[in-house]
Design an enzyme around this catalytic site. Structure first.
Site, short mmCIF file in Angstrom:
data_model
loop_
_atom_site.label_atom_id
_atom_site.label_comp_id
_atom_site.label_asym_id
_atom_site.label_seq_id
_atom_site.Cartn_x
_atom_site.Cartn_y
_atom_site.Cartn_z
N HIS A 280 10.08 -0.16 -5.49
CA HIS A 280 8.74 0.74 -6.02
C HIS A 280 8.65 2.27 -5.31
O HIS A 280 8.24 3.41 -5.79
CB HIS A 280 7.50 -0.22 -5.63
CG HIS A 280 7.20 -1.10 -7.12
ND1 HIS A 280 8.14 -2.75 -6.56
CD2 HIS A 280 7.35 -1.37 -8.16
CE1 HIS A 280 7.54 -3.75 -7.42
NE2 HIS A 280 7.11 -3.11 -8.23
N LEU B 169 0.75 -0.87 0.63
CA LEU B 169 0.20 0.13 -0.50
C LEU B 169 1.11 0.76 -0.04
O LEU B 169 0.59 1.82 -0.50
CB LEU B 169 -1.32 -0.15 1.05
CG LEU B 169 -1.93 0.50 1.22
CD1 LEU B 169 -2.81 0.42 0.23
CD2 LEU B 169 -2.70 1.32 2.34
N1 LIG Z 1 1.45 -9.27 -3.27
C1 LIG Z 1 0.53 -7.58 -3.36
N2 LIG Z 1 -0.76 -7.31 -2.06
C2 LIG Z 1 -0.76 -5.86 -2.57
N3 LIG Z 1 -0.49 -5.36 -3.42
C3 LIG Z 1 0.52 -6.24 -4.40
C4 LIG Z 1 0.84 -7.35 -4.57
N4 LIG Z 1 2.64 -7.53 -5.31
C5 LIG Z 1 2.50 -6.23 -6.14
N5 LIG Z 1 1.21 -5.40 -5.67
C6 LIG Z 1 1.71 -4.25 -5.84
O1 LIG Z 1 1.61 -4.49 -7.46
C7 LIG Z 1 2.23 -3.22 -8.08
C8 LIG Z 1 3.02 -4.08 -9.21
O2 LIG Z 1 3.97 -3.09 -9.91
P1 LIG Z 1 5.12 -3.48 -11.24
O3 LIG Z 1 5.69 -2.48 -11.72
O4 LIG Z 1 5.69 -3.94 -10.05
O5 LIG Z 1 4.07 -4.10 -11.87
P2 LIG Z 1 3.64 -4.48 -13.82
O6 LIG Z 1 2.75 -3.39 -13.96
O7 LIG Z 1 3.60 -5.93 -13.25
O8 LIG Z 1 4.80 -4.18 -14.17
P3 LIG Z 1 6.41 -4.86 -14.27
O9 LIG Z 1 6.32 -6.32 -14.74
O10 LIG Z 1 7.24 -4.42 -14.87
O11 LIG Z 1 6.94 -5.43 -12.95
C9 LIG Z 1 2.74 -2.25 -7.09
O12 LIG Z 1 2.38 -1.15 -7.31
C10 LIG Z 1 2.83 -3.43 -6.11
O13 LIG Z 1 2.52 -2.59 -4.54
#
Ligand SMILES: Nc1ncnc2c1ncn2[C@@H]1O[C@H](COP(=O)(O)OP(=O)(O)OP(=O)(O)O)[C@@H](O)[C@H]1O
EC number: 6.5.1.4
Length: 339
Positions: A311, A288
């Site tokens: 992040h 969060l």
């Molecule tokens: N288990 C979880 N619970 C809550 N939020 C999560 C969880 N895992 C990941 N997130 C959220 O998901 C988002 C992932 O962002 P990130 O930039 O890594 O993702 P993406 O758009 O899939 O791209 P990439 O493949 O480039 O990583 C972040 O904001 C993170 O807080």
């Protein structure tokens, strides 16, 4: 045009840039999109986020296709750049986007939510894709943890789940409605007493034979209320979100079921993270923390998080490119994020 470097982070930088561009009216080009990822460039989920935010603020886009490492986003040219961001006349309306297979629906919602502060009228986004996808907030985290914290701070938004979509087939459907909103400054520094703990455990209906939803929730502490559910979906899958509501905050610990992983292990992993959180003094969980940053930048205030994740770090750098300063104070076991 703001020239942004997306090379140090992932899709989160794309989503944050879209939201901030829509709110400020400032066009941008992002280069080196997700450069350090194994599959660099825009993926379907990111293209869907660009399409959705572009529809809400009438943006022109360029270079938006899967694999593209550079794209441009130019929000409505009618926006009066001298006006207060809240009065800049970003439109609303409705948009339907297919995120594609199990591309994350909640992550596309993440790109849309901050636009609330600049809306003229409400918008509705109907998305199809993965509601409970890997490396993303599962749907119940979005609905039970993130949205309540934002609603508490003035965000007027609501979400409806029409169908679950698990990895790899997706096929989930959800609708987000956002009204023009004025955010209150954040003062989420102490979580206060815990008022409730709920384990939301969901599995695709064929998994009821193995009691997957019940078994995922089984390791939850005795104090937890348990809500289990079996749903129709295009493929098997399951998710568990342990949501802890405190006097001043809500934190969530979300895990997805996986082939070869016992449902009890999914539950134990969530419980382990919840217990570590309760042992510390943070007011929000580590995920969060990065997801709230654009809202803290826009509304001001303070949030106490467990740590500075990559992040959080890369998002703060990106916010600075739009003129929003968020500072990090290292407090030892926690960090204070302020704007
Ligand atoms: N288990 C979880 N619970 C809550 N939020 C999560 C969880 N895992 C990941 N997130 C959220 O998901 C988002 C992932 O962002 P990130 O930039 O890594 O993702 P993406 O758009 O899939 O791209 P990439 O493949 O480039 O990583 C972040 O904001 C993170 O807080």
């Amino acid at each position: 045009m703001n020239i942004l470097d997306g090379g140090e982070g992932g899709g989160q930088l794309v989503r944050t840039a879209l939201a901030l561009s829509a709110v400020t009216g400032e066009p941008f080009r992002m280069r080196h999109v997700r450069r350090a990822r194994a599959n660099p460039g825009l993926q379907a989920q990111h293209c869907a986020a660009i399409e959705a935010v572009a529809a809400v603020c009438n943006a022109e886009t360029g270079g938006v296709e899967v694999g593209s490492e550079s794209f441009t986003f130019e929000p409505n040219e009618d926006i009066d750049e001298d006006a207060d961001p809240a009065d800049q006349g970003v439109l609303g309306g409705s948009v339907s986007v297919e995120v594609g297979t199990a591309g994350s629906v909640p992550l596309v919602f993440d790109a849309l939510l901050p636009v609330a502060v600049a809306l003229d009228e409400s918008f509705t986004a109907r998305l199809e894709g993965g509601t409970d996808a890997k490396w993303a907030p599962p749907f119940d985290y979005f609905r039970r943890v993130k949205l309540p914290v934002l609603q508490e701070h003035g965000l007027d938004a609501d979400v409806t789940l029409n169908r679950r979509g698990f990895y790899p087939r997706g096929g989930g459907k959800a609708t987000l409605t956002v009204e023009p909103s004025t955010l209150d400054a954040f003062d989420v520094t102490e979580r206060g007493e815990r008022e409730s703990l709920t384990a939301y455990s969901v599995a695709e209906e064929s998994e009821s034979e193995d009691d997957v939803a019940e078994r995922q929730a089984e390791p939850a502490p005795d104090a937890a209320d348990v809500e289990t559910e079996y749903v129709e979906a295009d493929c098997s899958g399951s998710a568990l979100v342990l949501a802890a509501e405190y006097e001043h905050s809500t934190a969530g610990f979300a895990e997805l079921g996986e082939m070869g992983v016992e449902p009890e292990t999914v539950g134990e992993n969530a419980v382990e993270r919840f217990e570590a959180f309760e042992d510390g003094d943070a007011a929000v969980d580590e995920y969060l923390a990065d997801q709230l940053l654009p809202f803290v930048a826009l509304a001001g205030g303070e949030v106490r998080a467990p740590e500075v994740t990559s992040h959080v770090e890369t998002c703060i750098d990106l916010l600075a490119e739009f003129g929003y300063d968020v500072t990090v104070e290292d407090e030892g076991d926690t960090v204070l994020l302020s704007a």
